[in-house]
Motif scaffolding. Structure first.
Motif, PDB file in Angstrom:
ATOM      1  N   GLU A 132       0.785  -1.248  -0.020  1.00 14.21           N
ATOM      2  CA  GLU A 132       0.045   0.025   0.056  1.00 14.21           C
ATOM      3  C   GLU A 132       0.932   1.509   0.078  1.00 14.21           C
ATOM      4  O   GLU A 132       1.882   1.248   0.616  1.00 14.21           O
ATOM      5  N   ARG A 133       0.482   2.308  -0.667  1.00 16.94           N
ATOM      6  CA  ARG A 133       1.334   3.316  -1.025  1.00 16.94           C
ATOM      7  C   ARG A 133       0.136   4.534  -0.692  1.00 16.94           C
ATOM      8  O   ARG A 133      -0.919   4.523  -1.452  1.00 16.94           O
ATOM      9  N   ILE A 134       0.387   5.951   0.075  1.00 16.23           N
ATOM     10  CA  ILE A 134      -0.417   6.835   0.351  1.00 16.23           C
ATOM     11  C   ILE A 134       0.302   8.148  -0.374  1.00 16.23           C
ATOM     12  O   ILE A 134       1.441   8.367  -0.229  1.00 16.23           O
ATOM     13  N   VAL A 135      -0.618   8.842  -0.918  1.00 10.86           N
ATOM     14  CA  VAL A 135      -0.357   9.945  -1.802  1.00 10.86           C
ATOM     15  C   VAL A 135      -1.331  11.163  -1.370  1.00 10.86           C
ATOM     16  O   VAL A 135      -2.601  10.853  -1.565  1.00 10.86           O
ATOM     17  N   GLU A 136      -0.936  12.342  -1.001  1.00  7.13           N
ATOM     18  CA  GLU A 136      -1.949  13.547  -0.775  1.00  7.13           C
ATOM     19  C   GLU A 136      -1.603  14.594  -1.329  1.00  7.13           C
ATOM     20  O   GLU A 136      -0.323  14.887  -1.351  1.00  7.13           O
ATOM     21  N   LYS A 137      -2.372  15.256  -2.003  1.00  9.13           N
ATOM     22  CA  LYS A 137      -1.974  16.630  -2.839  1.00  9.13           C
ATOM     23  C   LYS A 137      -2.962  17.378  -3.236  1.00  9.13           C
ATOM     24  O   LYS A 137      -4.111  17.073  -2.963  1.00  9.13           O
TER      25      LYS A 137
END
Length: 201
Positions: free
Chosen positions: A120-125
């Motif tokens: 799992e990988r998390i990205v917030e932008k």
């Protein structure tokens, strides 16, 4: 999953680093492109990968719609399954496709337990998005500021639907010219997606 739709949606797209938003906003506000519509989002992306790399990435995206003052005016959640590999490239411009998409009606915890991903990988932008017309062709332009993983500067992404290899090649040439307007060069383009940056960040 309920509501899933198969979509052989081919796109030509390129992503590049830009040192600031100023040049991009100057072009968007100028006379060289025509803005058809615009929007502003705060996006929370969760990417899941699986033991079988051929299954690609499954992305759970939460969009918060923002007004001019930055206040949240609405939200939506979607699932998108995308292929891990690109089908072709034209210089720095990639040809890729989305396989399936569906409204996300459950929480990330539900989908995590349902699909049992390997990683799992998390990205917030923060994303500014425009549909623009340039040289008779419509493109989506995304101006992104990564908040997690945190990165200095901004990223710009330019993409357009395509219907044939010739059409893709022609649009790739126009995208290259459009990127130059935004102040980027071939050295600024990146081939990794944000999920890959999250893995390295």
């Amino acid at each position: 999953m309920g509501g899933a739709v198969e979509q052989e949606s081919f796109e030509v797209q390129v992503k590049a680093r830009v040192p600031s938003a100023a040049q991009v906003l100057a072009v968007i506000g100028g006379k060289q492109v025509t803005v058809v519509r615009s929007s502003h989002y705060h996006q929370y992306d969760t990417y899941w990968s699986f033991e079988d790399a051929e299954q690609g990435w499954l992305r759970y995206r939460e969009d918060e719609f923002l007004d001019d003052a930055g206040a949240v005016t609405g939200a939506r959640a979607r699932l998108t399954l995308t292929g891990r590999t690109r089908d072709d490239h034209f210089g720095a411009v990639l040809l890729s496709r989305s396989r399936y998409f569906a409204p996300a009606t459950h929480s990330t915890r539900f989908y995590r337990e349902y699909f049992r991903p390997a990683a799992e990988r998390i990205v917030e932008k923060d994303r500014r998005r425009w549909l623009v017309a340039y040289r008779g062709v419509e493109f989506y332009v995304h101006l992104d500021r990564l908040m997690n993983p945190a990165h200095d500067g901004y990223f710009i992404e330019v993409k357009s639907r395509t219907w044939s290899r010739r059409d893709a090649r022609d649009k790739a040439a126009v995208i290259t010219d459009l990127l130059a307007l935004f102040g980027t060069s071939p050295d600024d383009t990146i081939t990794d997606g944000y999920a890959d940056l999250a893995a390295g960040g």
